[in-house]
Design a protein around this motif. Sequence first.
Motif, mmCIF file in Angstrom:
data_model
loop_
_atom_site.group_PDB
_atom_site.id
_atom_site.type_symbol
_atom_site.label_atom_id
_atom_site.label_comp_id
_atom_site.label_asym_id
_atom_site.label_seq_id
_atom_site.Cartn_x
_atom_site.Cartn_y
_atom_site.Cartn_z
ATOM 1 N N ALA A 63 -15.503 10.109 5.344
ATOM 2 C CA ALA A 63 -15.089 9.676 4.007
ATOM 3 C C ALA A 63 -13.693 9.052 4.057
ATOM 4 O O ALA A 63 -12.790 9.574 4.713
ATOM 5 C CB ALA A 63 -15.093 10.867 3.058
ATOM 6 N N MET A 64 -13.552 7.953 3.356
ATOM 7 C CA MET A 64 -12.271 7.226 3.337
ATOM 8 C C MET A 64 -11.249 7.960 2.465
ATOM 9 O O MET A 64 -11.593 8.603 1.495
ATOM 10 C CB MET A 64 -12.465 5.822 2.781
ATOM 11 C CG MET A 64 -13.349 4.971 3.621
ATOM 12 S SD MET A 64 -12.533 4.566 5.137
ATOM 13 C CE MET A 64 -13.357 3.077 5.538
ATOM 14 N N THR A 65 -10.004 7.820 2.815
ATOM 15 C CA THR A 65 -8.918 8.395 2.028
ATOM 16 C C THR A 65 -8.396 7.340 1.065
ATOM 17 O O THR A 65 -8.806 6.185 1.092
ATOM 18 C CB THR A 65 -7.779 8.848 2.955
ATOM 19 O OG1 THR A 65 -7.281 7.702 3.642
ATOM 20 C CG2 THR A 65 -8.256 9.873 3.955
ATOM 21 N N ASP A 66 -7.479 7.750 0.186
ATOM 22 C CA ASP A 66 -6.875 6.792 -0.750
ATOM 23 C C ASP A 66 -6.078 5.729 -0.018
ATOM 24 O O ASP A 66 -5.890 4.632 -0.525
ATOM 25 C CB ASP A 66 -5.956 7.513 -1.736
ATOM 26 C CG ASP A 66 -6.735 8.335 -2.749
ATOM 27 O OD1 ASP A 66 -7.927 8.015 -2.967
ATOM 28 O OD2 ASP A 66 -6.157 9.266 -3.318
ATOM 29 N N LEU A 67 -5.602 6.056 1.155
ATOM 30 C CA LEU A 67 -4.827 5.106 1.948
ATOM 31 C C LEU A 67 -5.662 3.891 2.327
ATOM 32 O O LEU A 67 -5.137 2.806 2.515
ATOM 33 C CB LEU A 67 -4.298 5.793 3.203
ATOM 34 C CG LEU A 67 -3.381 4.991 4.105
ATOM 35 C CD1 LEU A 67 -2.083 4.682 3.370
ATOM 36 C CD2 LEU A 67 -3.093 5.749 5.367
ATOM 37 N N CYS A 68 -6.962 4.073 2.430
ATOM 38 C CA CYS A 68 -7.844 2.995 2.860
ATOM 39 C C CYS A 68 -8.404 2.183 1.696
ATOM 40 O O CYS A 68 -9.244 1.307 1.915
ATOM 41 C CB CYS A 68 -9.002 3.561 3.672
ATOM 42 S SG CYS A 68 -8.470 4.358 5.199
ATOM 43 N N SER A 69 -7.964 2.457 0.487
ATOM 44 C CA SER A 69 -8.483 1.695 -0.645
ATOM 45 C C SER A 69 -7.999 0.249 -0.553
ATOM 46 O O SER A 69 -6.881 -0.021 -0.097
ATOM 47 C CB SER A 69 -8.038 2.328 -1.965
ATOM 48 O OG SER A 69 -6.656 2.141 -2.151
ATOM 49 N N PRO A 70 -8.842 -0.694 -0.965
ATOM 50 C CA PRO A 70 -8.441 -2.109 -0.892
ATOM 51 C C PRO A 70 -7.172 -2.407 -1.682
ATOM 52 O O PRO A 70 -6.359 -3.235 -1.269
ATOM 53 C CB PRO A 70 -9.634 -2.852 -1.476
ATOM 54 C CG PRO A 70 -10.785 -1.931 -1.346
ATOM 55 C CD PRO A 70 -10.216 -0.550 -1.416
ATOM 56 N N GLU A 71 -6.985 -1.723 -2.816
ATOM 57 C CA GLU A 71 -5.784 -1.965 -3.629
ATOM 58 C C GLU A 71 -4.520 -1.570 -2.867
ATOM 59 O O GLU A 71 -3.519 -2.282 -2.902
ATOM 60 C CB GLU A 71 -5.849 -1.175 -4.949
ATOM 61 C CG GLU A 71 -6.949 -1.608 -5.871
ATOM 62 C CD GLU A 71 -8.253 -0.889 -5.588
ATOM 63 O OE1 GLU A 71 -8.247 0.146 -4.883
ATOM 64 O OE2 GLU A 71 -9.295 -1.384 -6.048
#
Length: 75
Positions: A42-50
């Motif tokens: 699962a991706m973390t918030d760090l990996c969000s496109p924004e």
Amino acid sequence: MERPNLVGLVALCGALAILGIFAIMDFYAIRQCFSLAHTGVAMTDLCSPEHIFRTSLEIGGMAIGLYGAARIMKS
């Protein structure tokens, strides 16, 4: 030919070092995001496109600012 201002030169080198540190940290974070995506974790918030887009804009802004500071130092 004028000698460059030593204080300005040291400040510019320090700013370049800080920009380099930020760029290395962001490169590492993006590399970890690709690594997580590859393993299916699962991706973390760090990996969000924004977040990645905002970080890229920050580094671009710092690079433009340093370019302007270098141009001012030359004159």
